[in-house]
Write a protein that holds these residues in place. Structure first.
Motif, PDB file in Angstrom:
ATOM      1  N   LEU A 583      54.962  -0.348  20.920  1.00 63.07           N
ATOM      2  CA  LEU A 583      55.759  -1.311  20.163  1.00 63.07           C
ATOM      3  C   LEU A 583      56.326  -2.421  21.048  1.00 63.07           C
ATOM      4  O   LEU A 583      56.566  -3.534  20.586  1.00 63.07           O
ATOM      5  N   LEU A 584      56.536  -2.107  22.309  1.00 64.36           N
ATOM      6  CA  LEU A 584      57.071  -3.113  23.230  1.00 64.36           C
ATOM      7  C   LEU A 584      56.092  -4.256  23.432  1.00 64.36           C
ATOM      8  O   LEU A 584      56.509  -5.412  23.568  1.00 64.36           O
ATOM      9  N   GLY A 585      54.806  -3.954  23.446  1.00 60.88           N
ATOM     10  CA  GLY A 585      53.800  -4.983  23.674  1.00 60.88           C
ATOM     11  C   GLY A 585      53.964  -5.601  25.043  1.00 60.88           C
ATOM     12  O   GLY A 585      54.121  -4.909  26.046  1.00 60.88           O
ATOM     13  N   THR A 586      53.975  -6.894  25.092  1.00 61.69           N
ATOM     14  CA  THR A 586      54.107  -7.601  26.373  1.00 61.69           C
ATOM     15  C   THR A 586      55.502  -8.193  26.559  1.00 61.69           C
ATOM     16  O   THR A 586      55.710  -9.036  27.424  1.00 61.69           O
ATOM     17  N   HIS A 587      56.437  -7.753  25.756  1.00 62.96           N
ATOM     18  CA  HIS A 587      57.787  -8.315  25.798  1.00 62.96           C
ATOM     19  C   HIS A 587      58.430  -8.110  27.166  1.00 62.96           C
ATOM     20  O   HIS A 587      58.566  -6.994  27.653  1.00 62.96           O
ATOM     21  N   GLN A 588      58.810  -9.173  27.824  1.00 55.60           N
ATOM     22  CA  GLN A 588      59.595  -9.154  29.058  1.00 55.60           C
ATOM     23  C   GLN A 588      58.892  -8.484  30.242  1.00 55.60           C
ATOM     24  O   GLN A 588      59.533  -8.178  31.222  1.00 55.60           O
ATOM     25  N   VAL A 589      57.609  -8.271  30.178  1.00 51.68           N
ATOM     26  CA  VAL A 589      56.972  -7.585  31.303  1.00 51.68           C
ATOM     27  C   VAL A 589      56.596  -8.551  32.419  1.00 51.68           C
ATOM     28  O   VAL A 589      56.007  -8.155  33.415  1.00 51.68           O
ATOM     29  N   GLU A 590      56.935  -9.835  32.262  1.00 47.23           N
ATOM     30  CA  GLU A 590      56.587 -10.791  33.312  1.00 47.23           C
ATOM     31  C   GLU A 590      57.507 -10.689  34.523  1.00 47.23           C
ATOM     32  O   GLU A 590      57.149 -11.134  35.613  1.00 47.23           O
ATOM     33  N   SER A 591      58.696 -10.123  34.392  1.00 46.02           N
ATOM     34  CA  SER A 591      59.593 -10.004  35.542  1.00 46.02           C
ATOM     35  C   SER A 591      59.172  -8.837  36.420  1.00 46.02           C
ATOM     36  O   SER A 591      58.634  -7.827  35.937  1.00 46.02           O
ATOM     37  N   ALA A 592      59.471  -8.942  37.704  1.00 41.92           N
ATOM     38  CA  ALA A 592      59.089  -7.876  38.646  1.00 41.92           C
ATOM     39  C   ALA A 592      59.798  -6.573  38.321  1.00 41.92           C
ATOM     40  O   ALA A 592      59.206  -5.494  38.395  1.00 41.92           O
ATOM     41  N   GLU A 593      61.072  -6.663  37.967  1.00 41.54           N
ATOM     42  CA  GLU A 593      61.819  -5.454  37.648  1.00 41.54           C
ATOM     43  C   GLU A 593      61.257  -4.767  36.402  1.00 41.54           C
ATOM     44  O   GLU A 593      61.081  -3.548  36.373  1.00 41.54           O
ATOM     45  N   ALA A 594      60.985  -5.587  35.371  1.00 43.18           N
ATOM     46  CA  ALA A 594      60.434  -5.022  34.146  1.00 43.18           C
ATOM     47  C   ALA A 594      59.091  -4.357  34.413  1.00 43.18           C
ATOM     48  O   ALA A 594      58.804  -3.271  33.898  1.00 43.18           O
ATOM     49  N   GLU A 595      58.265  -5.010  35.216  1.00 42.83           N
ATOM     50  CA  GLU A 595      56.955  -4.443  35.554  1.00 42.83           C
ATOM     51  C   GLU A 595      57.117  -3.120  36.301  1.00 42.83           C
ATOM     52  O   GLU A 595      56.404  -2.140  36.035  1.00 42.83           O
ATOM     53  N   LYS A 596      58.051  -3.079  37.220  1.00 36.19           N
ATOM     54  CA  LYS A 596      58.284  -1.847  37.991  1.00 36.19           C
ATOM     55  C   LYS A 596      58.712  -0.704  37.083  1.00 36.19           C
ATOM     56  O   LYS A 596      58.150   0.394  37.146  1.00 36.19           O
ATOM     57  N   TYR A 597      59.693  -0.959  36.230  1.00 35.04           N
ATOM     58  CA  TYR A 597      60.193   0.099  35.359  1.00 35.04           C
ATOM     59  C   TYR A 597      59.125   0.561  34.371  1.00 35.04           C
ATOM     60  O   TYR A 597      58.974   1.759  34.107  1.00 35.04           O
ATOM     61  N   LEU A 598      58.370  -0.412  33.836  1.00 32.65           N
ATOM     62  CA  LEU A 598      57.343  -0.061  32.865  1.00 32.65           C
ATOM     63  C   LEU A 598      56.242   0.769  33.516  1.00 32.65           C
ATOM     64  O   LEU A 598      55.754   1.748  32.925  1.00 32.65           O
ATOM     65  N   ASN A 599      55.870   0.432  34.726  1.00 31.62           N
ATOM     66  CA  ASN A 599      54.853   1.215  35.429  1.00 31.62           C
ATOM     67  C   ASN A 599      55.343   2.629  35.726  1.00 31.62           C
ATOM     68  O   ASN A 599      54.583   3.601  35.651  1.00 31.62           O
ATOM     69  N   GLU A 600      56.621   2.739  36.085  1.00 32.41           N
ATOM     70  CA  GLU A 600      57.174   4.078  36.333  1.00 32.41           C
ATOM     71  C   GLU A 600      57.181   4.917  35.063  1.00 32.41           C
ATOM     72  O   GLU A 600      56.914   6.124  35.094  1.00 32.41           O
ATOM     73  N   LEU A 601      57.465   4.259  33.936  1.00 31.32           N
ATOM     74  CA  LEU A 601      57.442   4.975  32.671  1.00 31.32           C
ATOM     75  C   LEU A 601      56.021   5.394  32.292  1.00 31.32           C
ATOM     76  O   LEU A 601      55.793   6.517  31.816  1.00 31.32           O
TER      77      LEU A 601
END
Length: 806
Positions: A583-601
């Motif tokens: 459901l999140l899709g690509t929302h806010q994944v452009e930031s480095a922090e968001a990318e890091k957290y999403l990858n960890e999840l």
């Protein structure tokens, strides 16, 4: 010894400094507290340093021997039950006196006597709920119907009092010294009061909240968001169970008028989220050694001193070992030479609220059908340290006490609600445990449970003869469908309970074909059970994880069962996180922090181990998402309860575009994806703050499990930041303040093999090495050998004490 004394000085100094800065009663005189011969210095000794080889005791019929093992667990050997329980009272008081008294004073609404006016509202609420009233009825029940049990409870009280009588100022528990008071005599009444206190800890109700929800959402909306049964119901008693009895008929009124004008009534404190338990037993057919194996781990508040105190109690007729409740007789969860048993909370709605219509302001009578029934008045004198007593008048109806009225916890003058609760009826739970301690087979187990009323519990059972069983036992009111879910009109006789479900109709199972029995606070039964069952707190994740694993496992060993008690798999996350990521899709994944957290999840394996970061991120993200989804509903300025996490995830998964997700007052139509994105944004904000202030966001560091002293302000007597995993909805249900308060695994072979542990220590003295020595063992998922022992065994003996009759 000098080192431990020095540490204790620091501890007490910190505690006193905090007391000085808070309105927490009078500060104790410092001279006696600092007296090297009588003050806190004398609490820096451990029990083995103060061991006594021989003691005299009144009223014994023969010698009693107490053998302490290396963990300060006493093994009491007596020649008869009266001597056994007299010695149990003495020994328990020797190590846990302050805890015993503090808990019963809390149950009686007497905390203000110790700490001053800061506790007055707590004491008033406790008394208005009628805990002391219920204990008085329990005492009367024993006097009239079970003098044999009463004599044993009085023997226990005598043992406690004999210890108190010889207690010097030097040996006085340190909490008495800090709070500047002395213990009072124990009584049989106090032991019964303790069991009522447990009922209050474990029973909740949401009648008011559901009444409000019904008014706000309507019947259809309420049933949709708060269904009585989840889509995937995996109950305590297996679905295949056939109910082979004729149920008692319950008559439902043709029309029901619910009170509709009490949306602002107060709400009783509810059991804290995370309180629960697991228990199960596997048959020999699924076990490697061909023996049944039983496991139990009650989840409660993590406190010091621990809620539990381990003991073995032996006479020539029986030997039992396990977890006792300081203040109560016998073993509560444990085993003997023939059987093992354990308990989990059955989470059944046994408290109902009735609106009372008084004839006039004198409140001498109230409307009931076409008549006026007379009330009773109970005058409660609440003594307050340093001040004059507070007098509270509580009105009692035939339903029970009027907890909320014009004088208490409401801003309205026309709100009067009485509490109907099985605790206000005479019962004899103490007999259940005395009988269970001696039980030899399934028939004995059944007979013991017939005496048990409250709090409702799932009693698991296994025997050396090969039986495994589960019975959901309590005194359950006979109700028509939906009765007690909402506030009721006390003037209408049709709102009355219509008796109680017979014991033989309480849901149970014996040797089911699947080869195991289990409970984890979930629904007790499926819809085929012929009586109405309701509670607002049924579990939906631990139970399914437990049953799946027990189904998958074969050739089961004790080590497998230990591993299952310490299982950190987060089934909720496994079901919800993939949906949320989608459901999140690509929302806010452009930031480095968001990318890091999403990858960890995305790389997380759904295990809430202490080092895992994915569990931290998921817990924040889901909490913020759920908060966003239900924010509009919870904005209503009346008490409400939110839909369960299970129902929230079900809606997100199956109906992501449902109108329930639309936020009022915005220009666009929100969906589940909108809330997931809002939750993710909130996660980014929370993590930015956390990483600046704390840095490490591994799960153990984030949840910061704390085992807190019973007086919260005594922070130096608590254990903080314990490195362990688990969490709510996980079999290892260890949160920040709640978790497995006792873990036990027993294999019922020719020789019993038992293991147990709890997060604390046997001693109630913070200056003792036995105060918290179990915590690291518990946090690592390890156990103590808990086998029965004879008094002749010498291995691992710390010291022995012999009681001789005076």
């Amino acid at each position: 010894m000098k080192y431990s004394s020095f540490v204790l000085v620091l501890v007490l100094t910190a505690g006193l400094a905090f007391l000085v800065s808070r309105p927490f009663g009078q500060i104790p005189p410092l001279a006696p507290l600092l007296d090297p011969y009588h003050g806190f210095w004398q609490n820096s000794f451990s029990e083995d340093q103060l061991a006594e080889d021989e003691l005299s005791m009144n009223n014994l019929t023969g010698p009693v021997e107490v053998v302490y093992d290396e963990n300060l667990i006493p093994h009491i050997f007596a020649q008869n039950d009266l001597d056994l329980y007299r010695a149990q009272g003495y020994i328990t008081a020797k190590h846990r006196l302050w805890q015993m008294e503090f808990q019963t004073m809390a149950a009686a609404g007497r905390v203000s006597e110790i700490v001053g006016p800061i506790a007055i509202d707590l004491d008033r609420m406790t008394r208005r709920k009628g805990l002391a009233f219920g204990a008085e009825l329990g005492f009367k029940f024993l006097q009239e119907k079970d003098p044999e049990t009463l004599s044993l409870v009085e023997a226990y009280a005598d043992g406690v009092n004999q210890y108190i009588a010889q207690l010097t100022d030097a040996r006085l528990p340190v909490e008495y010294k800090i709070l500047n008071y002395r213990p009072e005599p124990w009584s049989a009444y106090k032991s019964l009061l303790l069991l009522k206190y447990m009922s209050d800890m474990l029973v909740g109700d949401r009648d008011l909240e559901y009444s409000n929800l019904r008014k706000i959402l309507g019947e259809a909306g309420l049933n949709r968001l708060y269904p009585d049964f989840p889509k995937e119901n995996d109950p305590v008693i297996e679905k295949e169970r056939v109910w082979d009895f004729q149920p008692v008929t319950v008559n439902k009124p043709d029309s029901i008028a619910y009170p509709d004008d009490a949306l602002t009534m107060g709400v009783l404190p509810q059991p804290t989220e995370g309180t629960g338990s697991n228990n199960w037993a596997v048959s020999g057919s699924k076990a490697k050694n061909g023996n049944p194996i039983l496991a139990n781990d009650p989840h409660l508040s993590l406190n010091l001193p621990s809620l539990w105190y381990s003991m073995q109690l032996s006479t020539p007729e029986h030997s039992v070992k396990g977890a006792t409740l300081p203040g109560a007789l016998g073993v509560i969860s444990g085993f003997n030479e023939h059987i093992a048993w354990g308990v989990t909370n059955a989470t059944r709605d046994t408290r109902d609220w009735y609106k009372i219509t008084f004839k006039d302001d004198a409140r001498n009578s109230y409307k009931y059908g076409s008549e006026w029934k007379a009330t009773d008045f109970r005058i409660e004198e609440i003594k307050i340290k340093g001040e004059k007593a507070f007098i509270d008048t509580v009105v009692y109806t035939h339903y029970g006490p009027v907890v909320y009225d014009r004088t208490f916890k409401t801003d309205r003058q026309d709100v009067n609600f009485a509490l109907r609760w099985v605790v206000h009826e005479g019962s004899n739970e103490q007999r259940t445990f005395l009988m269970m301690n001696k039980a030899k087979n399934h028939g004995d187990y059944q007979a013991a449970l017939d005496h048990y009323s409250a709090p409702a519990q799932n009693f698991v059972f296994a025997s050396k003869s090969g039986d495994v069983a589960m019975r959901i036992q309590g005194k359950f009111p006979l109700k028509w469908a939906q009765q007690g879910k909402f506030l009721m009109d006390g003037a209408d006789p049709m709102m009355e309970w219509q008796g109680y479900i017979p014991n033989e109709h309480n849901a149970s199972t014996l040797n089911p074909p699947r080869g195991f029995v289990s409970s984890a606070n979930q629904h007790p039964v499926d819809p085929s059970y012929p009586y109405y069952v309701f509670d607002h707190t049924f579990e939906h994740y631990r139970n399914r994880r437990l049953n799946r694993r027990l189904t998958e496992l074969n050739q089961i060993t004790v080590e497998d069962m230990k591993g299952l008690q310490f299982d950190n798999y987060n089934l909720q996350a496994a079901e919800a996180l993939p949906v949320m990521i989608n459901l999140l899709g690509t929302h806010q994944v452009e930031s480095a922090e968001a990318e890091k957290y999403l990858n960890e999840l995305k790389s997380w394996d759904y295990f809430a181990d202490p080092s895992k970061k994915g569990q931290t991120l998921y817990s924040i993200w889901f909490a913020e998402t759920a908060e966003s989804i239900w924010r509009d509903l919870m904005k209503n300025e009346v008490p409400l309860v939110r839909p369960t996490n299970y129902q929230t995830i079900e809606l997100m998964t199956g109906s992501p575009n449902d109108p329930i997700f639309d936020i009022k007052g915005t220009d666009r139509i929100e969906t589940a994806a909108s809330h997931v994105q809002i939750g993710f944004d909130s996660l980014l904000v929370a993590m930015k703050k956390w990483e600046v202030e704390e840095g490490d966001y591994s799960w153990a560091n984030y949840k910061k499990t704390t085992i807190q002293h019973l007086v919260p302000t005594f922070k130096s007597f608590s254990a903080t930041n314990i490195y362990t995993g688990g969490g709510s909805g996980i079999l290892n249900a260890t949160g920040s303040r709640h978790g497995a308060s006792w873990r036990m695994v027993v294999e019922l072979g020719e020789t019993m093999q038992a293991f147990g542990i709890y997060p604390g220590g046997q001693s109630g003295n913070p200056g003792s090495k036995f105060y918290d020595n179990f915590i690291s063992v518990w946090a690592n998922g390890e156990y103590l050998n808990f086998n029965l022992r004879s008094k002749e065994q010498t291995e691992g003996v710390l010291f022995k004490t012999v009681f001789k009759k005076d």
